[in-house]
Design a protein around this motif. Structure first.
Motif, PDB file in Angstrom:
ATOM      1  N   THR A 195       0.821  -1.203   0.000  1.00  0.00           N
ATOM      2  CA  THR A 195       0.000   0.000   0.000  1.00  0.00           C
ATOM      3  C   THR A 195       0.862   1.264   0.000  1.00  0.00           C
ATOM      4  OG1 THR A 195      -0.149  -0.115   2.433  1.00  0.00           O
ATOM      5  CG2 THR A 195      -1.926  -1.138   1.147  1.00  0.00           C
ATOM      6  N   GLN A 196       2.017   1.217   0.651  1.00  0.00           N
ATOM      7  CA  GLN A 196       2.915   2.372   0.612  1.00  0.00           C
ATOM      8  C   GLN A 196       3.449   2.593  -0.806  1.00  0.00           C
ATOM      9  OE1 GLN A 196       5.725   1.215   3.652  1.00  0.00           O
ATOM     10  NE2 GLN A 196       4.710   2.441   5.225  1.00  0.00           N
ATOM     11  N   GLY A 197       3.714   1.508  -1.519  1.00  0.00           N
ATOM     12  CA  GLY A 197       4.146   1.640  -2.909  1.00  0.00           C
ATOM     13  C   GLY A 197       3.064   2.248  -3.784  1.00  0.00           C
ATOM     14  N   LEU A 198       1.811   1.816  -3.586  1.00  0.00           N
ATOM     15  CA  LEU A 198       0.701   2.392  -4.353  1.00  0.00           C
ATOM     16  C   LEU A 198       0.503   3.866  -4.028  1.00  0.00           C
ATOM     17  CD1 LEU A 198      -1.879  -0.546  -4.106  1.00  0.00           C
ATOM     18  CD2 LEU A 198      -0.497   0.122  -6.090  1.00  0.00           C
ATOM     19  N   LEU A 199       0.696   4.242  -2.763  1.00  0.00           N
ATOM     20  CA  LEU A 199       0.588   5.653  -2.390  1.00  0.00           C
ATOM     21  C   LEU A 199       1.680   6.477  -3.065  1.00  0.00           C
ATOM     22  CD1 LEU A 199      -0.567   7.970  -0.716  1.00  0.00           C
ATOM     23  CD2 LEU A 199       0.871   7.216   1.191  1.00  0.00           C
ATOM     24  N   ALA A 200       2.899   5.954  -3.081  1.00  0.00           N
ATOM     25  CA  ALA A 200       3.989   6.668  -3.735  1.00  0.00           C
ATOM     26  C   ALA A 200       3.712   6.845  -5.226  1.00  0.00           C
ATOM     27  CB  ALA A 200       5.306   5.918  -3.521  1.00  0.00           C
ATOM     28  N   GLN A 201       3.138   5.837  -5.868  1.00  0.00           N
ATOM     29  CA  GLN A 201       2.780   5.956  -7.279  1.00  0.00           C
ATOM     30  C   GLN A 201       1.714   7.023  -7.485  1.00  0.00           C
ATOM     31  OE1 GLN A 201       1.888   2.151  -9.181  1.00  0.00           O
ATOM     32  NE2 GLN A 201       3.208   1.104  -7.697  1.00  0.00           N
ATOM     33  N   SER A 202       0.734   7.072  -6.571  1.00  0.00           N
ATOM     34  CA  SER A 202      -0.332   8.061  -6.684  1.00  0.00           C
ATOM     35  C   SER A 202       0.205   9.476  -6.533  1.00  0.00           C
ATOM     36  CB  SER A 202      -1.409   7.784  -5.630  1.00  0.00           C
ATOM     37  OG  SER A 202      -2.439   8.742  -5.692  1.00  0.00           O
ATOM     38  N   VAL A 203       1.136   9.660  -5.601  1.00  0.00           N
ATOM     39  CA  VAL A 203       1.745  10.980  -5.425  1.00  0.00           C
ATOM     40  C   VAL A 203       2.567  11.361  -6.658  1.00  0.00           C
ATOM     41  CG1 VAL A 203       3.405  12.294  -4.046  1.00  0.00           C
ATOM     42  CG2 VAL A 203       1.765  10.786  -2.913  1.00  0.00           C
ATOM     43  N   ALA A 204       3.309  10.403  -7.202  1.00  0.00           N
ATOM     44  CA  ALA A 204       4.156  10.678  -8.361  1.00  0.00           C
ATOM     45  C   ALA A 204       3.339  11.040  -9.590  1.00  0.00           C
ATOM     46  CB  ALA A 204       5.037   9.467  -8.650  1.00  0.00           C
ATOM     47  N   SER A 205       2.124  10.509  -9.705  1.00  0.00           N
ATOM     48  CA  SER A 205       1.306  10.792 -10.892  1.00  0.00           C
ATOM     49  C   SER A 205       0.872  12.250 -10.964  1.00  0.00           C
ATOM     50  CB  SER A 205       0.073   9.890 -10.896  1.00  0.00           C
ATOM     51  OG  SER A 205      -0.790  10.208  -9.805  1.00  0.00           O
ATOM     52  N   GLN A 206       0.961  12.986  -9.854  1.00  0.00           N
ATOM     53  CA  GLN A 206       0.575  14.390  -9.850  1.00  0.00           C
ATOM     54  C   GLN A 206       1.740  15.321 -10.163  1.00  0.00           C
ATOM     55  OE1 GLN A 206      -2.038  15.425  -6.410  1.00  0.00           O
ATOM     56  NE2 GLN A 206      -1.770  13.297  -5.809  1.00  0.00           N
ATOM     57  N   SER A 207       2.931  14.776 -10.294  1.00  0.00           N
ATOM     58  CA  SER A 207       4.115  15.582 -10.584  1.00  0.00           C
ATOM     59  C   SER A 207       4.407  15.565 -12.077  1.00  0.00           C
ATOM     60  CB  SER A 207       5.325  15.029  -9.827  1.00  0.00           C
ATOM     61  OG  SER A 207       5.067  14.983  -8.442  1.00  0.00           O
ATOM     62  N   PRO A 208       5.097  16.586 -12.579  1.00  0.00           N
ATOM     63  CA  PRO A 208       5.493  16.577 -13.992  1.00  0.00           C
ATOM     64  C   PRO A 208       6.374  15.372 -14.303  1.00  0.00           C
ATOM     65  CG  PRO A 208       5.779  18.762 -13.032  1.00  0.00           C
ATOM     66  CD  PRO A 208       5.479  17.834 -11.897  1.00  0.00           C
ATOM     67  N   GLN A 209       6.157  14.789 -15.459  1.00  0.00           N
ATOM     68  CA  GLN A 209       6.922  13.635 -15.906  1.00  0.00           C
ATOM     69  C   GLN A 209       7.877  14.081 -17.010  1.00  0.00           C
ATOM     70  OE1 GLN A 209       6.209  10.656 -14.188  1.00  0.00           O
ATOM     71  NE2 GLN A 209       4.848  12.025 -13.050  1.00  0.00           N
ATOM     72  N   ILE A 210       9.152  13.822 -16.836  1.00  0.00           N
ATOM     73  CA  ILE A 210      10.167  14.212 -17.814  1.00  0.00           C
ATOM     74  C   ILE A 210      10.844  12.956 -18.333  1.00  0.00           C
ATOM     75  CG2 ILE A 210      12.291  15.500 -18.196  1.00  0.00           C
ATOM     76  CD1 ILE A 210      11.460  17.410 -16.022  1.00  0.00           C
ATOM     77  N   ASP A 211      10.873  12.833 -19.660  1.00  0.00           N
ATOM     78  CA  ASP A 211      11.502  11.695 -20.323  1.00  0.00           C
ATOM     79  C   ASP A 211      12.608  12.204 -21.245  1.00  0.00           C
ATOM     80  OD1 ASP A 211       9.689   9.939 -19.131  1.00  0.00           O
ATOM     81  OD2 ASP A 211       8.241  10.248 -20.745  1.00  0.00           O
ATOM     82  N   LEU A 212      13.730  11.509 -21.255  1.00  0.00           N
ATOM     83  CA  LEU A 212      14.822  11.795 -22.167  1.00  0.00           C
ATOM     84  C   LEU A 212      14.923  10.676 -23.183  1.00  0.00           C
ATOM     85  CD1 LEU A 212      17.581  12.997 -19.644  1.00  0.00           C
ATOM     86  CD2 LEU A 212      16.023  14.410 -21.004  1.00  0.00           C
ATOM     87  N   GLY A 213      15.215  11.045 -24.428  1.00  0.00           N
ATOM     88  CA  GLY A 213      15.299  10.032 -25.468  1.00  0.00           C
ATOM     89  C   GLY A 213      16.339  10.372 -26.509  1.00  0.00           C
ATOM     90  N   GLY A 214      16.746   9.380 -27.235  1.00  0.00           N
ATOM     91  CA  GLY A 214      17.692   9.556 -28.329  1.00  0.00           C
ATOM     92  C   GLY A 214      17.475   8.482 -29.367  1.00  0.00           C
ATOM     93  N   SER A 215      17.802   8.797 -30.610  1.00  0.00           N
ATOM     94  CA  SER A 215      17.561   7.823 -31.667  1.00  0.00           C
ATOM     95  C   SER A 215      18.498   8.094 -32.847  1.00  0.00           C
ATOM     96  CB  SER A 215      16.107   7.880 -32.144  1.00  0.00           C
ATOM     97  OG  SER A 215      15.823   9.148 -32.724  1.00  0.00           O
ATOM     98  N   VAL A 216      18.717   7.054 -33.618  1.00  0.00           N
ATOM     99  CA  VAL A 216      19.446   7.144 -34.889  1.00  0.00           C
ATOM    100  C   VAL A 216      18.635   6.389 -35.923  1.00  0.00           C
ATOM    101  CG1 VAL A 216      21.563   6.598 -36.115  1.00  0.00           C
ATOM    102  CG2 VAL A 216      21.668   7.266 -33.710  1.00  0.00           C
ATOM    103  N   THR A 217      18.286   7.059 -37.006  1.00  0.00           N
ATOM    104  CA  THR A 217      17.456   6.444 -38.043  1.00  0.00           C
ATOM    105  C   THR A 217      18.233   6.439 -39.360  1.00  0.00           C
ATOM    106  OG1 THR A 217      15.459   7.290 -36.984  1.00  0.00           O
ATOM    107  CG2 THR A 217      15.256   6.544 -39.267  1.00  0.00           C
TER     108      THR A 217
END
Length: 360
Positions: A44-66
């Protein structure tokens, strides 16, 4: 001798019986039910942490070569003089996503998750009390059985002596056969009762083995051979029923379940309203890795969005109805737990008063 009042935490220590305290402590350390309840707290503590994290901005970094090779037909149709048929695109980007919780749907989901943490912690406390009570009961009942068996063995010895006397008188013609039969029946009754007590002792030993996740032989070793009952505490503070409700872990668990179900229902209702989010992206796209990071290769995008579910075949309404029914069920279970607690409180108080009267 004065004995301390019964403690609500490690109440078994109030009996001033080191063997009893050791058995209860070891049983708690090895009991599977209590360990499983503690694992549910971590879940339940893990689920609470996930719920709190869902309200914060999510930043993803990516890179690719095509690496791309166009077909001859497409390449010729383009008719671009000097354009290479093969091309390579290097890319790197950072993407930010944030959902504006305008109608508190995410916040209510977090509240429900927090209540489930409290519910799981109360379940741990309830499991701890139950396991400790069961282990202490095994110790006390085993010692009481041993005292009864000692008395019964004395009675059995007396019955056998009376049988010998009755048999001798019968052979001398001083009594009738009925007296011998009665003496034989008394011996058989004592033997039967002794066998029942021995079977009960084995049952309690096996019960301790299950509680502590050990073998019956180890449980018998834990119990030892003592038959001395622990001294009763000087007093047991029951308190008024309203105070009892504030500290019973089963009622605290039921209360948290009601609050969690209520927050779930409110969250499902909030999901009917528009949901706003912002997606932002910045990156570079170039024909070579060396060109990445230059201003000419810079690409950026900003896309605010809104989503308002209007037609879903009644899925949201059904989900809200389901959570409303869950809240009603939780409220009824809480009511049942309160009534049971009052009943147990009254019964325990009456038993305590009865025992005090007998001991006076």
């Amino acid at each position: 001798a004065n004995t301390p009042a019964l403690s609500a935490s490690n109440w078994w220590d109030s009996f001033n019986d080191p063997a009893l305290s050791q058995i209860v402590t070891q049983t708690l350390a090895q009991n599977v039910t209590w360990q499983a309840a503690q694992a549910r707290v971590a879940q339940t503590q893990g689920l609470l942490a996930q719920s709190v994290a869902s309200q914060s901005p999510q930043i993803d970094l990516g890179g690719s070569v095509t690496r791309q090779r166009r077909s001859v037909e497409v390449f010729n149709a383009g008719n671009v003089p000097g354009a290479p048929r093969d091309s390579t695109v290097w890319g790197a980007d950072a993407q930010l996503t944030w959902q504006w919780d305008a109608f508190n749907a995410l916040k209510l989901t977090q509240t429900a998750a927090g209540e489930r943490v409290l519910q799981s912690r109360a379940a741990v406390a309830a499991a701890r009390l139950l396991v400790a009570a069961q282990a202490a009961t095994v110790v006390v009942q085993t010692r009481a059985l041993r005292q009864r068996m000692v008395l019964l063995q004395t009675t059995l010895a007396i019955d056998r002596q009376l049988l010998d006397i009755a048999s001798a008188k019968r052979r001398a013609g001083l009594t009738v056969q009925v007296s011998v039969l009665q003496a034989q029946a008394a011996v058989q009754a004592s033997l039967q009762t002794l066998a029942q007590l021995q079977a009960e002792q084995v049952t309690y030993t096996n019960a301790l083995a299950v509680l502590a996740a050990i073998t019956p032989a180890q449980a018998a070793q834990w119990l030892g051979d003592s038959s001395l009952l622990p001294a009763l505490p000087s007093r047991i503070e029951f308190g008024v029923p309203s105070q009892l409700l504030l500290r019973r872990p089963d009622l605290l668990e039921a209360q948290a379940q009601v609050r969690a179900a209520s927050s779930d229902l409110a969250a499902s209702l909030a999901e009917r309203y528009p949901q706003f989010s912002i997606n932002a992206q910045i990156g570079w796209a170039a024909a070579s890795a060396a060109a990445l990071g230059s201003s000419a290769a810079l690409v950026a995008a900003l896309s605010p969005s809104v989503r308002w579910p209007l037609l879903d075949g009644g899925a949201q309404v059904a989900r809200a109805d389901q959570r409303r029914a869950q809240m009603q069920e939780a409220a009824l279970l809480y009511k049942q737990a309160v009534l049971r607690a009052f009943c147990l409180h009254a019964r325990a108080a009456d038993q305590r008063q009865y025992l005090d009267t007998r001991l006076e």
